[in-house]
Design a protein around this motif. Sequence first.
Motif, PDB file in Angstrom:
ATOM      1  N   HIS A 170       0.855  -1.183   0.000  1.00  0.00           N
ATOM      2  CA  HIS A 170       0.000   0.000   0.000  1.00  0.00           C
ATOM      3  C   HIS A 170       0.894   1.237   0.000  1.00  0.00           C
ATOM      4  N   MET A 171       0.293   2.398  -0.253  1.00  0.00           N
ATOM      5  CA  MET A 171       1.022   3.657  -0.144  1.00  0.00           C
ATOM      6  C   MET A 171       0.938   4.136   1.306  1.00  0.00           C
ATOM      7  N   ASP A 172       1.594   3.385   2.186  1.00  0.00           N
ATOM      8  CA  ASP A 172       1.509   3.643   3.624  1.00  0.00           C
ATOM      9  C   ASP A 172       2.882   3.852   4.245  1.00  0.00           C
ATOM     10  N   VAL A 173       3.846   4.262   3.438  1.00  0.00           N
ATOM     11  CA  VAL A 173       5.201   4.453   3.954  1.00  0.00           C
ATOM     12  C   VAL A 173       5.193   5.622   4.947  1.00  0.00           C
ATOM     13  N   GLY A 174       5.764   5.389   6.112  1.00  0.00           N
ATOM     14  CA  GLY A 174       5.758   6.392   7.173  1.00  0.00           C
ATOM     15  C   GLY A 174       4.579   6.281   8.115  1.00  0.00           C
ATOM     16  N   SER A 175       3.662   5.356   7.835  1.00  0.00           N
ATOM     17  CA  SER A 175       2.480   5.219   8.682  1.00  0.00           C
ATOM     18  C   SER A 175       2.847   4.635  10.046  1.00  0.00           C
ATOM     19  N   PHE A 176       2.036   4.952  11.050  1.00  0.00           N
ATOM     20  CA  PHE A 176       2.277   4.455  12.408  1.00  0.00           C
ATOM     21  C   PHE A 176       0.972   3.979  13.024  1.00  0.00           C
ATOM     22  N   VAL A 177       1.081   3.138  14.039  1.00  0.00           N
ATOM     23  CA  VAL A 177      -0.063   2.771  14.870  1.00  0.00           C
ATOM     24  C   VAL A 177       0.293   3.080  16.313  1.00  0.00           C
ATOM     25  N   LEU A 178      -0.733   3.295  17.137  1.00  0.00           N
ATOM     26  CA  LEU A 178      -0.515   3.693  18.531  1.00  0.00           C
ATOM     27  C   LEU A 178      -1.574   3.064  19.420  1.00  0.00           C
ATOM     28  N   ASN A 234       0.684  18.210  -1.520  1.00  0.00           N
ATOM     29  CA  ASN A 234       0.046  18.746  -2.731  1.00  0.00           C
ATOM     30  C   ASN A 234      -0.994  17.782  -3.300  1.00  0.00           C
ATOM     31  N   ASN A 235      -1.636  17.033  -2.389  1.00  0.00           N
ATOM     32  CA  ASN A 235      -2.704  16.093  -2.740  1.00  0.00           C
ATOM     33  C   ASN A 235      -2.231  15.001  -3.695  1.00  0.00           C
ATOM     34  N   GLN A 236      -0.936  14.694  -3.693  1.00  0.00           N
ATOM     35  CA  GLN A 236      -0.370  13.712  -4.608  1.00  0.00           C
ATOM     36  C   GLN A 236      -0.141  12.372  -3.912  1.00  0.00           C
ATOM     37  N   LEU A 237      -0.112  11.318  -4.721  1.00  0.00           N
ATOM     38  CA  LEU A 237       0.180   9.991  -4.212  1.00  0.00           C
ATOM     39  C   LEU A 237       1.662   9.854  -3.890  1.00  0.00           C
ATOM     40  N   GLN A 238       1.981   8.954  -2.967  1.00  0.00           N
ATOM     41  CA  GLN A 238       3.378   8.588  -2.763  1.00  0.00           C
ATOM     42  C   GLN A 238       3.903   7.945  -4.047  1.00  0.00           C
ATOM     43  N   LEU A 239       5.214   7.987  -4.214  1.00  0.00           N
ATOM     44  CA  LEU A 239       5.831   7.415  -5.406  1.00  0.00           C
ATOM     45  C   LEU A 239       5.982   5.902  -5.238  1.00  0.00           C
ATOM     46  N   VAL A 240       5.424   5.154  -6.173  1.00  0.00           N
ATOM     47  CA  VAL A 240       5.433   3.695  -6.096  1.00  0.00           C
ATOM     48  C   VAL A 240       6.848   3.151  -5.961  1.00  0.00           C
ATOM     49  N   ASP A 241       7.776   3.721  -6.711  1.00  0.00           N
ATOM     50  CA  ASP A 241       9.143   3.200  -6.719  1.00  0.00           C
ATOM     51  C   ASP A 241      10.016   3.796  -5.612  1.00  0.00           C
ATOM     52  N   GLY A 242       9.439   4.663  -4.796  1.00  0.00           N
ATOM     53  CA  GLY A 242      10.189   5.236  -3.682  1.00  0.00           C
ATOM     54  C   GLY A 242      10.374   4.226  -2.561  1.00  0.00           C
ATOM     55  N   LYS A 243      11.323   4.528  -1.680  1.00  0.00           N
ATOM     56  CA  LYS A 243      11.617   3.604  -0.587  1.00  0.00           C
ATOM     57  C   LYS A 243      12.105   4.388   0.617  1.00  0.00           C
ATOM     58  N   ALA A 244      11.737   3.928   1.795  1.00  0.00           N
ATOM     59  CA  ALA A 244      12.196   4.537   3.047  1.00  0.00           C
ATOM     60  C   ALA A 244      12.874   3.483   3.896  1.00  0.00           C
ATOM     61  N   GLU A 245      14.095   3.755   4.284  1.00  0.00           N
ATOM     62  CA  GLU A 245      14.852   2.851   5.150  1.00  0.00           C
ATOM     63  C   GLU A 245      14.647   3.238   6.612  1.00  0.00           C
ATOM     64  N   LEU A 246      14.863   2.277   7.500  1.00  0.00           N
ATOM     65  CA  LEU A 246      14.932   2.584   8.925  1.00  0.00           C
ATOM     66  C   LEU A 246      16.325   3.140   9.192  1.00  0.00           C
ATOM     67  N   GLY A 286      12.308   9.556  -0.464  1.00  0.00           N
ATOM     68  CA  GLY A 286      12.146   8.788  -1.684  1.00  0.00           C
ATOM     69  C   GLY A 286      10.715   8.618  -2.156  1.00  0.00           C
ATOM     70  N   VAL A 287       9.736   8.726  -1.252  1.00  0.00           N
ATOM     71  CA  VAL A 287       8.339   8.585  -1.685  1.00  0.00           C
ATOM     72  C   VAL A 287       7.662   9.939  -1.898  1.00  0.00           C
ATOM     73  N   TYR A 288       8.397  11.016  -1.663  1.00  0.00           N
ATOM     74  CA  TYR A 288       7.839  12.359  -1.859  1.00  0.00           C
ATOM     75  C   TYR A 288       8.726  13.253  -2.736  1.00  0.00           C
ATOM     76  N   ASN A 289       9.793  12.714  -3.320  1.00  0.00           N
ATOM     77  CA  ASN A 289      10.776  13.630  -3.900  1.00  0.00           C
ATOM     78  C   ASN A 289      10.332  14.331  -5.176  1.00  0.00           C
ATOM     79  N   ASP A 290       9.100  14.099  -5.642  1.00  0.00           N
ATOM     80  CA  ASP A 290       8.532  14.962  -6.674  1.00  0.00           C
ATOM     81  C   ASP A 290       7.951  16.234  -6.059  1.00  0.00           C
ATOM     82  N   GLU A 291       7.667  16.200  -4.749  1.00  0.00           N
ATOM     83  CA  GLU A 291       6.979  17.312  -4.082  1.00  0.00           C
ATOM     84  C   GLU A 291       7.802  17.967  -2.984  1.00  0.00           C
ATOM     85  N   LEU A 292       8.716  17.239  -2.363  1.00  0.00           N
ATOM     86  CA  LEU A 292       9.531  17.761  -1.270  1.00  0.00           C
ATOM     87  C   LEU A 292      11.009  17.519  -1.557  1.00  0.00           C
ATOM     88  N   LYS A 293      11.840  18.426  -1.094  1.00  0.00           N
ATOM     89  CA  LYS A 293      13.281  18.217  -1.205  1.00  0.00           C
ATOM     90  C   LYS A 293      13.737  17.168  -0.206  1.00  0.00           C
TER      91      LYS A 293
END
Length: 247
Positions: free
Chosen positions: A21-29, A81-93, A111-118
Amino acid sequence: TDPNAIYMGLKCGSPSVSHGHMDVGSFVLDAEGERWASDFGMQNYNSLESKGVDLWNMRQNSQRWTIFRYNNLAHNTLTVNNQLQLVDGKAELDDYSSKSVFANAVTDLTGVYNDELKSAKRGIAIIKGKYAVVRDEVEAANKVSALRWTMVTTAAVTITGANTITLTKGNKKLLMQIKSSQPVSIKQWPAFSSNDYDAPNPGATLVGFEAVIPSGGRAAFNVYFSTEKNKGAIDHQISPLANWPKD
């Protein structure tokens, strides 16, 4: 061993993984035996395939990512900017610590936002077992960035101030306090879709905030979670992610 203890989980990785899913960075509490920040999970595949949804196409513009439960707008993460995360992006721990005084995990979401954020980094922490914090540090690209911070909850939501939210389940309450370098506007969004193929999500709502980051600007956002008895324990001077303890 303590059923009332605080628990957090952080999702890294990539939307491109199998069944992703496009859930990179998601958390549960969890706290006081209740889940406060939730995840919708998967939708039954047959319910989607029977409606002709192009479910197994993983490309960026696939119909798969219009499914409500599958994109970042309906997960406990950021949307820019109301955009989807990038499918090919990746976030490491990047870093973590299991020390009870400041248990934490940090990931680089760029990596999942680099079209919208530096740049974009997120850290989650449980401090002295008394309260939790989610910290985001972002830098806009060469354009204005409209940031949306979202959290799924099955609790009743009451906006109690310009930067405070109270979540309620029965006689239990969890307080959310937002401290940020940019003004925020607290928001609620419905947990349903107009698509005829999306499953209903009864009892759930999306809560969070929106903020605008100027072109080339930097911003930091801390969202604190505490029970009423521990709200006085919060130290609002959380240090930058680079200074968080490491194992």
